[in-house]
Design an enzyme around this catalytic site. Structure first.
Site, short mmCIF file in Angstrom:
data_model
loop_
_atom_site.label_atom_id
_atom_site.label_comp_id
_atom_site.label_asym_id
_atom_site.label_seq_id
_atom_site.Cartn_x
_atom_site.Cartn_y
_atom_site.Cartn_z
N HIS A 157 -3.37 7.32 -0.44
CA HIS A 157 -2.08 7.39 0.26
C HIS A 157 -1.03 6.55 -0.46
O HIS A 157 -1.34 5.51 -1.06
CB HIS A 157 -2.21 7.00 1.73
CG HIS A 157 -2.58 5.57 1.99
ND1 HIS A 157 -1.65 4.56 1.99
CD2 HIS A 157 -3.77 4.99 2.28
CE1 HIS A 157 -2.25 3.41 2.29
NE2 HIS A 157 -3.54 3.64 2.45
N ASP A 173 1.98 5.50 1.03
CA ASP A 173 2.83 4.68 1.89
C ASP A 173 2.22 3.30 2.08
O ASP A 173 1.03 3.07 1.81
CB ASP A 173 3.05 5.35 3.25
CG ASP A 173 1.76 5.55 4.04
OD1 ASP A 173 0.73 5.88 3.42
OD2 ASP A 173 1.78 5.38 5.28
N ASP A 182 -3.41 -2.13 -0.69
CA ASP A 182 -3.50 -0.96 0.20
C ASP A 182 -2.32 -0.02 -0.03
O ASP A 182 -1.31 -0.11 0.65
CB ASP A 182 -3.53 -1.44 1.66
CG ASP A 182 -3.94 -0.37 2.63
OD1 ASP A 182 -4.37 0.71 2.20
OD2 ASP A 182 -3.81 -0.61 3.84
N GLU A 239 -0.17 7.51 5.95
CA GLU A 239 -1.50 7.10 6.37
C GLU A 239 -1.43 5.92 7.34
O GLU A 239 -2.30 5.76 8.19
CB GLU A 239 -2.35 6.72 5.15
CG GLU A 239 -3.82 6.48 5.46
CD GLU A 239 -4.15 5.02 5.83
OE1 GLU A 239 -5.26 4.78 6.31
OE2 GLU A 239 -3.28 4.14 5.65
#
Length: 360
Positions: A70, A72, A100, A130
């Site tokens: 992901h 975002d 992340d 996400e």
């Protein structure tokens, strides 16, 4: 913004995409650059679905792998632009998204551009939203609009795992447990019925609960049942007529979502129970031969994923899936989010060795 340079090192590429702010709902500019870079790669067939980019090889291989990440992040807190720093002799890249999970995305982008002849056909997916609601999640939307794009023999999600394999994931349930009473003036409490006092047995059940360690296909998942919130009361001079204890249950993937719900109802029999969030877990996905080849190429000992991740979406589709990406999950969402540089290169090495069949 300048185009992404997919010939750069995975470390430099991580820094470049981290410095492009892409908090959930604002992924568009980064998605534009990823789409532009992917479309310039001759061996990839690229499609766009909102701010989710899908790039596929079509080599006619016997097996297909989905590798997804992901794009975002959670909101910023004075942690961009990125910077390099050294702590106790370890070199890090510091900043929002480094863990992340843009380091994993950077590795995926670099390999997508460089590996024209992988041993399996690959569907690379870089998706949006996400970090927010299920309805917005790019993989969720794709599973509904174009489920054929998620079809595969194996899937890898680049969630942070310290560049070690974490199989499957726990399921996640949230419930609100309520007690009811009768309002009254606190000076005449005997006229009412205190709902907060009636919640004491709920807390007793939680305090006495012994969570299980459950072995699933060789990995041991740790469960947890905890109060994460409690609300009740109207004013300082009123006996409350309602109290709600918000609980979170993390359950091993051996237990279905329905079985998890039944367990909560059994534990809190006699109380008003409302399930407000429910997501099934995913089994480790390591018993398939293709997964075993991946483990052999990457090395190390697979571990369980205690939190919930999007590997569960693949599990529901019958696709075995694992988590594998740079960064310590403890630093995900942290204000001092930072990824060891060595984990970025380790992740690239492991994926490259497996996808090229060059592992010793």
């Amino acid at each position: 913004m300048p185009p992404l340079d997919l010939t750069a090192s995975s470390i430099d590429l991580t820094r470049a995409i981290c410095d492009i702010e892409s908090v959930s709902d604002r992924e568009g500019p980064l998605a534009d650059l990823i789409e532009e870079a992917a479309r310039a790669v001759p061996h990839l067939t690229v499609s766009r679905h909102g701010d989710t980019i899908v790039a596929r090889t079509t080599l006619g291989r016997e097996q297909r792998v989905v590798i997804a990440g992901h794009i975002d992040t959670v909101p910023l807190n004075n942690n961009l632009p990125t910077r390099f720093e050294t702590i106790d002799g370890v070199d890090y890249l510091w900043g929002r998204g480094t863990v992340d999970m843009k380091a994993g995305v950077a590795v995926q982008l670099k390999l997508a551009a460089e590996l024209a002849e992988p041993v399996a056909d690959i569907t690379w997916i870089w998706y949006d939203h996400e970090e927010v609601s299920e309805a917005k999640n790019g993989l969720n939307r794709l599973s509904q609009s174009n489920p054929e794009l998620l079809a595969a023999d194996f899937a890898i999600l680049g969630e942070p795992t310290r560049s070690e394999i974490e199989g499957g994931c726990n399921g996640n349930l949230r419930a609100e447990i309520r007690t009811r009473g009768l309002r009254a003036h606190s000076a005449r409490a005997w006229v009412g019925d205190n709902a907060i006092h009636k919640a004491a047995p709920i807390l007793d059940i939680l305090a006495a609960y012994e969570p299980r360690n459950v072995e699933v296909d060789g990995l041991v998942y740790r469960e947890g049942l905890n109060a994460v919130g409690i609300t009740g009361g109207i004013a300082g001079n009123i006996i409350p007529d309602e109290c709600m204890v918000h609980i979170n249950y993390r359950f091993a993937p051996s237990r279905s979502a329905e079985e998890a719900v039944a367990h909560i109802h059994e534990l809190f029999s006699g109380f008003e129970v409302e399930i407000v969030d429910l997501a099934a877990g995913a089994r480790p996905g390591l018993d398939a031969p293709i997964a075993q080849h991946f483990v052999a190429a990457v090395g190390g000992t697979p571990m369980p994923k205690y939190g919930w991740t999007d590997v569960a979406r693949f599990s529901r589709l019958g696709v075995p899936a694992v988590n594998y990406g740079p960064g310590d999950p403890i630093k995900a969402h942290a204000d001092d989010e930072r990824v060891p540089l060595a984990q970025i290169t380790d992740c690239e090495r492991g994926l490259r060795a497996w996808l090229t069949g060059s592992a010793s």
